[in-house]
Design a protein around this motif. Structure first.
Motif, PDB file in Angstrom:
ATOM      1  N   ASP A   1      59.328  -3.299  16.184  1.00  0.00           N
ATOM      2  CA  ASP A   1      60.345  -3.302  17.233  1.00  0.00           C
ATOM      3  C   ASP A   1      61.738  -3.475  16.652  1.00  0.00           C
ATOM      4  OD1 ASP A   1      58.466  -2.909  19.192  1.00  0.00           O
ATOM      5  OD2 ASP A   1      58.321  -5.018  19.769  1.00  0.00           O
ATOM      6  N   GLU A   2      61.879  -4.412  15.701  1.00  0.00           N
ATOM      7  CA  GLU A   2      63.197  -4.635  15.111  1.00  0.00           C
ATOM      8  C   GLU A   2      63.623  -3.432  14.281  1.00  0.00           C
ATOM      9  OE1 GLU A   2      66.827  -5.985  13.805  1.00  0.00           O
ATOM     10  OE2 GLU A   2      65.626  -6.507  15.554  1.00  0.00           O
ATOM     11  N   ASP A   3      62.702  -2.834  13.531  1.00  0.00           N
ATOM     12  CA  ASP A   3      63.056  -1.647  12.760  1.00  0.00           C
ATOM     13  C   ASP A   3      63.497  -0.511  13.673  1.00  0.00           C
ATOM     14  OD1 ASP A   3      62.846  -2.460  10.117  1.00  0.00           O
ATOM     15  OD2 ASP A   3      60.718  -1.968   9.958  1.00  0.00           O
ATOM     16  N   LEU A   4      62.848  -0.355  14.796  1.00  0.00           N
ATOM     17  CA  LEU A   4      63.259   0.701  15.729  1.00  0.00           C
ATOM     18  C   LEU A   4      64.655   0.440  16.269  1.00  0.00           C
ATOM     19  CD1 LEU A   4      59.937   1.357  17.679  1.00  0.00           C
ATOM     20  CD2 LEU A   4      61.067   2.889  16.046  1.00  0.00           C
ATOM     21  N   ARG A   5      64.991  -0.817  16.511  1.00  0.00           N
ATOM     22  CA  ARG A   5      66.349  -1.132  16.958  1.00  0.00           C
ATOM     23  C   ARG A   5      67.364  -0.826  15.855  1.00  0.00           C
ATOM     24  NH1 ARG A   5      63.535  -5.304  19.887  1.00  0.00           N
ATOM     25  NH2 ARG A   5      63.627  -6.746  18.116  1.00  0.00           N
ATOM     26  N   ARG A   6      66.994  -1.111  14.608  1.00  0.00           N
ATOM     27  CA  ARG A   6      67.876  -0.794  13.490  1.00  0.00           C
ATOM     28  C   ARG A   6      68.052   0.719  13.366  1.00  0.00           C
ATOM     29  NH1 ARG A   6      65.713  -1.628   8.927  1.00  0.00           N
ATOM     30  NH2 ARG A   6      67.619  -1.995   7.684  1.00  0.00           N
ATOM     31  N   ILE A   7      66.972   1.467  13.543  1.00  0.00           N
ATOM     32  CA  ILE A   7      67.058   2.929  13.467  1.00  0.00           C
ATOM     33  C   ILE A   7      67.936   3.472  14.592  1.00  0.00           C
ATOM     34  CG2 ILE A   7      65.728   5.063  13.695  1.00  0.00           C
ATOM     35  CD1 ILE A   7      63.416   3.574  12.277  1.00  0.00           C
ATOM     36  N   GLU A   8      67.770   2.936  15.784  1.00  0.00           N
ATOM     37  CA  GLU A   8      68.613   3.371  16.913  1.00  0.00           C
ATOM     38  C   GLU A   8      70.085   3.110  16.619  1.00  0.00           C
ATOM     39  OE1 GLU A   8      67.048   1.238  20.193  1.00  0.00           O
ATOM     40  OE2 GLU A   8      65.217   2.461  20.363  1.00  0.00           O
ATOM     41  N   ALA A   9      70.373   1.954  16.018  1.00  0.00           N
ATOM     42  CA  ALA A   9      71.762   1.645  15.668  1.00  0.00           C
ATOM     43  C   ALA A   9      72.282   2.630  14.626  1.00  0.00           C
ATOM     44  CB  ALA A   9      71.855   0.211  15.144  1.00  0.00           C
ATOM     45  N   ALA A  10      71.446   2.979  13.662  1.00  0.00           N
ATOM     46  CA  ALA A  10      71.853   3.938  12.633  1.00  0.00           C
ATOM     47  C   ALA A  10      72.113   5.309  13.230  1.00  0.00           C
ATOM     48  CB  ALA A  10      70.778   4.019  11.553  1.00  0.00           C
ATOM     49  N   LEU A  11      71.277   5.725  14.164  1.00  0.00           N
ATOM     50  CA  LEU A  11      71.438   7.041  14.779  1.00  0.00           C
ATOM     51  C   LEU A  11      72.728   7.129  15.570  1.00  0.00           C
ATOM     52  CD1 LEU A  11      67.761   7.758  15.911  1.00  0.00           C
ATOM     53  CD2 LEU A  11      69.029   8.899  14.081  1.00  0.00           C
ATOM     54  N   GLU A  12      73.185   6.027  16.095  1.00  0.00           N
ATOM     55  CA  GLU A  12      74.461   6.030  16.806  1.00  0.00           C
ATOM     56  C   GLU A  12      75.607   6.416  15.881  1.00  0.00           C
ATOM     57  OE1 GLU A  12      75.021   2.208  18.561  1.00  0.00           O
ATOM     58  OE2 GLU A  12      73.330   2.406  19.958  1.00  0.00           O
ATOM     59  N   VAL A  13      75.442   6.147  14.583  1.00  0.00           N
ATOM     60  CA  VAL A  13      76.486   6.439  13.604  1.00  0.00           C
ATOM     61  C   VAL A  13      76.331   7.851  13.031  1.00  0.00           C
ATOM     62  CG1 VAL A  13      77.453   5.787  11.360  1.00  0.00           C
ATOM     63  CG2 VAL A  13      76.780   4.019  13.001  1.00  0.00           C
ATOM     64  N   VAL A  14      75.108   8.194  12.594  1.00  0.00           N
ATOM     65  CA  VAL A  14      74.924   9.466  11.876  1.00  0.00           C
ATOM     66  C   VAL A  14      74.787  10.648  12.816  1.00  0.00           C
ATOM     67  CG1 VAL A  14      73.869   8.277   9.926  1.00  0.00           C
ATOM     68  CG2 VAL A  14      72.392   9.256  11.706  1.00  0.00           C
ATOM     69  N   GLY A  15      74.490  10.406  14.078  1.00  0.00           N
ATOM     70  CA  GLY A  15      74.482  11.476  15.065  1.00  0.00           C
ATOM     71  C   GLY A  15      73.117  11.859  15.554  1.00  0.00           C
ATOM     72  N   ASN A  16      72.207  12.210  14.663  1.00  0.00           N
ATOM     73  CA  ASN A  16      70.844  12.550  15.073  1.00  0.00           C
ATOM     74  C   ASN A  16      69.901  12.394  13.886  1.00  0.00           C
ATOM     75  OD1 ASN A  16      70.751  15.139  13.570  1.00  0.00           O
ATOM     76  ND2 ASN A  16      72.224  15.828  15.111  1.00  0.00           N
ATOM     77  N   GLY A  17      68.609  12.590  14.161  1.00  0.00           N
ATOM     78  CA  GLY A  17      67.589  12.298  13.172  1.00  0.00           C
ATOM     79  C   GLY A  17      67.676  13.112  11.908  1.00  0.00           C
ATOM     80  N   LYS A  18      68.185  14.326  11.964  1.00  0.00           N
ATOM     81  CA  LYS A  18      68.212  15.148  10.747  1.00  0.00           C
ATOM     82  C   LYS A  18      69.175  14.605   9.700  1.00  0.00           C
ATOM     83  CE  LYS A  18      71.682  18.544  12.271  1.00  0.00           C
ATOM     84  NZ  LYS A  18      71.942  19.975  12.549  1.00  0.00           N
ATOM     85  N   HIS A  19      69.990  13.635  10.085  1.00  0.00           N
ATOM     86  CA  HIS A  19      70.922  13.006   9.147  1.00  0.00           C
ATOM     87  C   HIS A  19      70.453  11.626   8.699  1.00  0.00           C
ATOM     88  CE1 HIS A  19      73.836  16.178   9.819  1.00  0.00           C
ATOM     89  NE2 HIS A  19      73.764  15.977  11.123  1.00  0.00           N
ATOM     90  N   LEU A  20      69.221  11.252   9.037  1.00  0.00           N
ATOM     91  CA  LEU A  20      68.730   9.912   8.702  1.00  0.00           C
ATOM     92  C   LEU A  20      67.289   9.966   8.207  1.00  0.00           C
ATOM     93  CD1 LEU A  20      69.384   6.810   8.797  1.00  0.00           C
ATOM     94  CD2 LEU A  20      68.201   6.797  11.014  1.00  0.00           C
ATOM     95  N   ALA A  21      67.053   9.412   7.025  1.00  0.00           N
ATOM     96  CA  ALA A  21      65.707   9.232   6.490  1.00  0.00           C
ATOM     97  C   ALA A  21      65.370   7.750   6.493  1.00  0.00           C
ATOM     98  CB  ALA A  21      65.618   9.781   5.068  1.00  0.00           C
ATOM     99  N   VAL A  22      64.092   7.422   6.557  1.00  0.00           N
ATOM    100  CA  VAL A  22      63.656   6.027   6.514  1.00  0.00           C
ATOM    101  C   VAL A  22      62.631   5.864   5.401  1.00  0.00           C
ATOM    102  CG1 VAL A  22      64.140   5.620   8.956  1.00  0.00           C
ATOM    103  CG2 VAL A  22      61.849   6.378   8.255  1.00  0.00           C
ATOM    104  N   ASP A  23      62.618   4.683   4.788  1.00  0.00           N
ATOM    105  CA  ASP A  23      61.816   4.435   3.589  1.00  0.00           C
ATOM    106  C   ASP A  23      61.051   3.126   3.745  1.00  0.00           C
ATOM    107  OD1 ASP A  23      60.767   4.162   1.060  1.00  0.00           O
ATOM    108  OD2 ASP A  23      62.695   4.073   0.026  1.00  0.00           O
ATOM    109  N   ALA A  24      59.710   3.212   3.730  1.00  0.00           N
ATOM    110  CA  ALA A  24      58.857   2.025   3.854  1.00  0.00           C
ATOM    111  C   ALA A  24      58.474   1.441   2.501  1.00  0.00           C
ATOM    112  CB  ALA A  24      57.597   2.373   4.644  1.00  0.00           C
ATOM    113  N   ASN A  25      58.829   2.099   1.409  1.00  0.00           N
ATOM    114  CA  ASN A  25      58.557   1.599   0.058  1.00  0.00           C
ATOM    115  C   ASN A  25      57.092   1.235  -0.165  1.00  0.00           C
ATOM    116  OD1 ASN A  25      61.744   0.568   0.362  1.00  0.00           O
ATOM    117  ND2 ASN A  25      61.180   1.442  -1.628  1.00  0.00           N
TER     118      ASN A  25
END
Length: 391
Positions: free
Chosen positions: A190-214
């Motif tokens: 849930d917290e990671d999804l909130r962080r991703i939503e916050a990131a998308l507000e900046v980069v615009g849409n998903g094609k500009h954002l990758a996520v890494d679970a290491n």
């Protein structure tokens, strides 16, 4: 022509950041200098190298096994057949003498670190930027004059909230990047999804954002994240399961239609080939992140590229881990799909030449013989401390 010295020292690469698996507050790297008796502009040609982030300094292996083997070898045994330059392929054979196959451990990192320094020296002796030398030798003289790069960041920082994450990503966009990567798996879904939503507000849409679970997740958790991430149309979902869990990765690939990225924690051509055979990867969308420095060097990476071609993969699907100039030269010279970049972390080792700005997600390479370490003002003191007294 001969190698006169191979020097090494441990340097700090620490940052107050963490991903889902480790923190980097004690991270180190090995700095290596290969000194030759070739003279240019009144000074001996010296090749410089260091190992990529995420694996610690390799001083013990370098001092006890790798460097002594190089220095004990006959000079001619390390040269090209025409005796005009150093041959990294022959040097690798020397470095790996009396080493059993498999079980790569840390020696792959030690060898890869020296390999970087060798290629820097080779290109300097040839009087060419490394990427042009690679293109001429191994890519039909076809070099990319600019390389796509993305900004890797979005780590978990002490006390850093979602607003801090947004400010970080805005800085990357202002620098000229058009895509960013952030960490997941170090918090709840849930917290990671909130962080991703916050990131998308900046980069615009998903094609500009990758996520890494290491590689943090078991298969069940990886699939839970996959289901939650699927509607977002992300650039890619990176390392959802352990690097050697090929069946687990295949299960995630079967369930997740978006691009996956993996490979940075595989350290040989043979392991990369097993991933291709059993990992369920799809050559039309997935990204391969094998790190040349962490996997025995460019010599082994060239073998990996050959294997990928036999498996029907385009080099454009390769975007190496590492975020440094060596990988950038390989990407440009071998026609890869891009290169990672670390704008704010792992300094002074991360990043590219000081006078090479990022423009619309691309960076150009300088026309300087070698890798161009000399064009990073904050990096060169690390090597100056190593070679003091040799020039």
């Amino acid at each position: 022509m001969r190698i006169t010295q191979v020097l090494e020292r441990t340097a700090a690469m620490k940052s107050s950041i963490r991903n889902s698996v480790i923190d980097f507050s004690q991270m180190t790297t090995s700095c290596v200098a290969v000194v030759t008796d070739v003279v240019r502009d009144g000074q001996p040609v010296i090749g410089y190298g260091f190992n990529s982030n995420g694996r610690y300094a390799q001083g013990g292996i370098l001092r006890e096994r790798i460097i002594p083997r190089l220095l004990a070898a006959d000079a001619e045994a390390l040269l090209t057949d025409d005796q005009t330059n150093i041959c990294p392929f022959k040097a690798q054979q020397v470095m790996l003498a009396n080493e059993k196959p498999g079980g790569h451990g840390e020696r792959c990192v030690a060898v890869g670190t020296v390999d970087m320094a060798l290629w820097d020296a080779v290109a300097k002796i040839a009087g060419q930027p490394l990427y042009r030398l690679l293109a001429e030798r191994y890519n039909n003289s076809q070099a990319d004059e600019r390389v796509y790069v993305y900004a890797a960041g979005g780590y978990y920082y002490p006390g850093k909230d979602r607003r801090g994450l947004q400010e970080e990503l805005r800085r990357y966009l202002d620098m000229g990047y058009d895509a960013c990567k952030m960490k997941i798996g170090g918090a709840t879904l849930d917290e990671d999804l909130r962080r991703i939503e916050a990131a998308l507000e900046v980069v615009g849409n998903g094609k500009h954002l990758a996520v890494d679970a290491n590689a943090r997740f078991d298969v069940e958790t990886a699939l839970q994240y996959a289901a939650a991430l699927a509607p977002l149309g992300l650039k890619w979902y990176e390392e959802p399961v352990g690097p050697l869990d090929y069946a687990g990765h295949a299960a995630v690939a079967a369930a997740y239609e978006g691009p996956l990225a993996t490979g940075e924690n595989l350290f040989s051509m043979a392991d990369a080939r097993n991933l291709m055979r059993h990992g369920g990867l799809r050559p039309d969308r997935d990204i391969l992140q094998f790190d040349p420095v962490l996997s025995y060097g460019l010599v082994e990476y060239l073998r990996t590229l050959e294997m990928l071609a036999e498996q029907g993969w385009s080099r454009r699907r390769c975007i190496p881990h590492g975020g440094h100039q060596f990988a950038l030269h390989i990407a440009a010279g071998m026609g890869l799909g891009g290169n990672e970049s670390y704008p704010e972390v792992f300094q002074p080792f991360g990043g590219f030449a000081d006078d090479s700005p990022i423009e619309n997600g691309y960076v150009t390479l300088p026309d300087l013989p070698g890798i161009g370490m000399e064009l990073k003002a904050e990096l060169m003191p690390e090597f100056a401390a190593l070679v003091a007294g040799t020039v």
